[in-house]
Scaffold this motif. Sequence first.
Motif, short mmCIF file in Angstrom:
data_model
loop_
_atom_site.label_atom_id
_atom_site.label_comp_id
_atom_site.label_asym_id
_atom_site.label_seq_id
_atom_site.Cartn_x
_atom_site.Cartn_y
_atom_site.Cartn_z
N PRO A 1 0.83 -1.21 0.00
CA PRO A 1 0.00 0.00 0.00
C PRO A 1 0.86 1.26 0.00
N ASP A 2 0.31 2.31 -0.58
CA ASP A 2 0.98 3.61 -0.55
C ASP A 2 0.72 4.32 0.77
N LEU A 3 -0.28 3.85 1.50
CA LEU A 3 -0.66 4.48 2.76
C LEU A 3 -1.49 3.50 3.58
N CYS A 4 -1.30 3.52 4.89
CA CYS A 4 -2.19 2.82 5.81
C CYS A 4 -2.79 3.84 6.77
N VAL A 5 -4.11 3.83 6.90
CA VAL A 5 -4.79 4.70 7.85
C VAL A 5 -5.56 3.82 8.84
N SER A 6 -5.46 4.16 10.10
CA SER A 6 -6.10 3.38 11.16
C SER A 6 -7.03 4.29 11.95
N GLY A 7 -8.24 3.81 12.22
CA GLY A 7 -9.21 4.60 12.96
C GLY A 7 -10.53 4.67 12.20
N VAL A 8 -11.31 5.70 12.38
CA VAL A 8 -11.08 6.73 13.39
C VAL A 8 -11.48 6.14 14.73
N ASN A 9 -10.56 6.17 15.69
CA ASN A 9 -10.83 5.60 17.00
C ASN A 9 -11.87 6.40 17.75
N HIS A 10 -12.73 5.69 18.47
CA HIS A 10 -13.71 6.32 19.34
C HIS A 10 -13.03 6.56 20.69
N GLY A 11 -12.44 7.74 20.88
CA GLY A 11 -11.75 8.07 22.12
C GLY A 11 -10.30 8.45 21.90
N SER A 12 -9.70 9.02 22.90
CA SER A 12 -8.35 9.57 22.80
C SER A 12 -7.28 8.49 22.73
N ASN A 13 -6.26 8.77 21.90
CA ASN A 13 -5.02 8.00 21.92
C ASN A 13 -3.83 8.94 22.13
N ALA A 14 -4.08 10.03 22.85
CA ALA A 14 -3.01 10.97 23.16
C ALA A 14 -2.23 10.49 24.39
N ALA A 15 -1.07 11.10 24.58
CA ALA A 15 -0.21 10.83 25.75
C ALA A 15 0.09 9.33 25.86
N ILE A 16 0.06 8.78 27.07
CA ILE A 16 0.47 7.40 27.31
C ILE A 16 -0.48 6.40 26.66
N ASN A 17 -1.69 6.85 26.28
CA ASN A 17 -2.65 5.96 25.66
C ASN A 17 -2.13 5.33 24.38
N VAL A 18 -1.14 5.97 23.75
CA VAL A 18 -0.58 5.43 22.51
C VAL A 18 0.03 4.04 22.74
N ILE A 19 0.51 3.77 23.95
CA ILE A 19 1.12 2.48 24.26
C ILE A 19 0.10 1.34 24.23
N TYR A 20 -1.10 1.63 24.70
CA TYR A 20 -2.14 0.60 24.82
C TYR A 20 -3.00 0.48 23.57
N SER A 21 -2.92 1.45 22.71
CA SER A 21 -3.87 1.60 21.61
C SER A 21 -3.73 0.56 20.52
N GLY A 22 -4.83 -0.12 20.22
CA GLY A 22 -4.85 -1.00 19.06
C GLY A 22 -4.83 -0.21 17.76
N THR A 23 -5.47 0.95 17.77
CA THR A 23 -5.48 1.83 16.60
C THR A 23 -4.06 2.19 16.19
N MET A 24 -3.27 2.67 17.14
CA MET A 24 -1.92 3.08 16.84
C MET A 24 -1.00 1.89 16.59
N SER A 25 -1.27 0.77 17.21
CA SER A 25 -0.44 -0.42 16.96
C SER A 25 -0.61 -0.90 15.53
N ALA A 26 -1.81 -0.76 14.98
CA ALA A 26 -1.99 -1.11 13.57
C ALA A 26 -1.16 -0.18 12.69
N ALA A 27 -1.18 1.12 13.01
CA ALA A 27 -0.37 2.08 12.25
C ALA A 27 1.12 1.77 12.39
N VAL A 28 1.54 1.44 13.60
CA VAL A 28 2.94 1.10 13.85
C VAL A 28 3.33 -0.15 13.07
N GLU A 29 2.47 -1.16 13.06
CA GLU A 29 2.76 -2.38 12.31
C GLU A 29 2.96 -2.07 10.84
N ALA A 30 2.12 -1.19 10.30
CA ALA A 30 2.29 -0.79 8.91
C ALA A 30 3.61 -0.07 8.72
#
Length: 258
Positions: free
Chosen positions: A94-123
């Motif tokens: 893919p030329d781009l991977c987009v994950s979300g839109v998550n229902h709720g915040s993934n700011a600050a430390i939440n990024v560690i627990y986030s499945g939304t951001m983990s999908a983006a990180v995996e990409a």
Amino acid sequence: MSEKKPLILVTNDDGITAPGIRALISVMNEFGEVCVVAPDSPQSAMGHAITINDALYCDPIVIETDAKQKEYSCSGTPADCVKMASHEILKRKPDLCVSGVNHGSNAAINVIYSGTMSAAVEAGIEGIPSVGFSLLDYSMNADFEPAKKYIRIVVENILKNGLQKGVVLNVNIPKLPAEEIKGIKICRQANAHWEEEFDKRSNPMGREYYWLTGKFVNEDKGEDTDEWALHNGYVSIVPTQFDLTAHHYMQELNQWDF
């Protein structure tokens, strides 16, 4: 001859039928060829978990009868979805991977627990430019219309400029009417944490069980953080890396008596 349209992978952690991913798909269809590979059920707070001890199922699904995109419902985690898309479903990267839109915040430390951001990180690990989008509204009836403007802006810029290798974007959007969102700020992750507690209960058979509860505490007073931006009406963008090495501490460790 016209240029080939970008191939865009869409995923999330709230499940393939969640309103957030449906809103994201509608915007991505404006930009290119869309393939959706997302969990068949909610996978929030799964972090970067992958499935290794159970079978994975990934089946074509039709949710919108007039849809432009191809969609697949996966029994695994958000990270599983990206792996499945990259190695089994898509014929090219893919030329781009987009994950979300998550229902709720993934700011600050939440990024560690986030499945939304983990999908983006995996990409990102797969070498795909990637971004996670979150709206600070946990309701399944959340209004995603104000967020769409900023999703378009971010995606346009990624497709135009690319992303540095090893970096993915964490985008959080405040829960505000469109006219009250002040714009975008590039931020650092706030130094914040959860003060956690377990709510202890007993079932009818007398066996104890627990619900994780807690309070989010932000003691970071910086005006360059994602939390500050969001509380002041801005969309926050944090460039996030998956190299967890504490490079600044390596020199001190080299002084230890190993």
